[in-house]
Design an enzyme around this catalytic site. Structure first.
Site, mmCIF file in Angstrom:
data_model
loop_
_atom_site.group_PDB
_atom_site.id
_atom_site.type_symbol
_atom_site.label_atom_id
_atom_site.label_comp_id
_atom_site.label_asym_id
_atom_site.label_seq_id
_atom_site.Cartn_x
_atom_site.Cartn_y
_atom_site.Cartn_z
ATOM 1 N N GLY A 61 0.844 -1.188 0.000
ATOM 2 C CA GLY A 61 0.000 0.000 0.000
ATOM 3 C C GLY A 61 0.876 1.233 0.000
ATOM 4 C CB THR A 62 1.226 3.911 -2.130
ATOM 5 O OG1 THR A 62 -0.118 4.014 -2.616
ATOM 6 C CG2 THR A 62 1.937 2.868 -2.973
ATOM 7 C CB THR A 63 0.103 8.069 -0.501
ATOM 8 O OG1 THR A 63 1.251 7.866 -1.324
ATOM 9 C CG2 THR A 63 0.219 9.405 0.198
ATOM 10 N N GLY A 236 3.630 5.188 -7.284
ATOM 11 C CA GLY A 236 2.948 4.235 -6.420
ATOM 12 C C GLY A 236 1.633 4.729 -5.869
#
Length: 280
Positions: A61-63, A236
């Site tokens: 998972g990113t942000t 991402g």
């Protein structure tokens, strides 16, 4: 039947108010860390060095971000998960309600992140059932810190879990935001924070647009702007998909509890922000 032979926990034998502590002492094989550790190559196996490097075969998972506003605290995240240089998912949920007045968002290895969020929710429910009252906001933040600290051995294999935690503190009558490092260190931030691959870009936007006592509607706009700007700079991070109607997850935590911002509202705001960027 011995309690350890049963698939169900025997809480009468160990009335511990911490479900996580109970699993650690009585059924450690049920902990997410134990399950993920079994998938890792052991020392001496040919893939061990690869698994300890920055090349991971599982989604990340990113942000995610969070900040305070006039009536509480907002927490949000994009929907993209990446697997190396590929997009693993465009509809991943990274923001979770953990009880009636708190929520958390996660960045890092997707599987362990989601399992930690689910286990933390059970931890808070278990405490409330046994103690008869919920943990304080700070108590919840401390419990989450213990779980992050326990995951540190997995960090050495690349299974990093970095959460953001927010809650409404009824004693102080204010929304509170807590951030963590990989060792379980817990730090409170009174304004904003963002983590993940696009966290730096999101923080840059928040630094520019964040104001104390933002209204609820303005807070949602700032969160979307930060995620859109992060998506522009970071491969991402997934921006809003106006064609497939995929929008960031945004939750508000205030004296009334945890609320989701509806997709219809997010769609209108995202379209306005995208059009505004095209005009400039």
């Amino acid at each position: 039947m011995n309690s350890k032979d049963s698939p169900f926990p025997n809480f009468s034998a160990d009335p511990c108010s911490s479900f996580y502590q109970y699993l650690t002492s009585q059924r450690p094989e049920f902990l997410p860390m134990a399950r993920w550790e079994s998938l890792l190559p052991q020392q001496g196996q040919p893939d061990a060095s690869l698994m300890s490097s920055n090349h991971f075969p599982w989604p990340h998972g990113t942000t995610v971000l969070a900040f305070t506003y006039d009536n509480g605290v907002l927490i949000a995240g994009d929907r993209r998960a990446t697997e190396g240089f590929q997009i693993a998912a465009n509809r991943m949920e990274k923001v979770f309600q953990t009880d009636g007045y708190s929520a958390m968002a996660i960045a890092g290895a997707a599987g362990p992140c989601v399992e930690m969020a689910k286990l933390f929710r059970i931890e808070l429910e278990h405490y409330e059932k046994l103690d008869g009252q919920p943990l304080t906001c700070e108590g919840k933040a401390n419990r989450l810190g213990h779980m992050v600290k326990a995951n540190f051995p997995m960090v050495l294999h690349g299974l990093v879990v970095i959460p953001l935690f927010v809650g409404y503190d009824h004693k102080r009558e204010v929304g509170r935001l807590f951030k963590y490092d990989i060792t379980g260190g817990r730090y409170e931030d009174t304004e904003f924070h963002a983590v993940g691959s696009g966290g730096k870009d999101a923080r840059s936007t928040l630094k520019e647009y964040f104001r104390k006592n933002l209204s609820e509607s303005d807070a949602v706009k700032v969160a979307l702007r930060a995620l859109i700007n992060a998506a522009d700079e970071d491969v991402g991070t997934g921006g809003p998909d106006l064609i497939r109607r995929i929008f960031p997850t945004v939750k508000l935590v205030d004296p009334q509890g945890v609320r989701d911002v509806e997709d219809t509202q997010l769609a209108a705001l995202c379209e306005a922000l995208v059009n505004q960027k095209q005009e400039t």
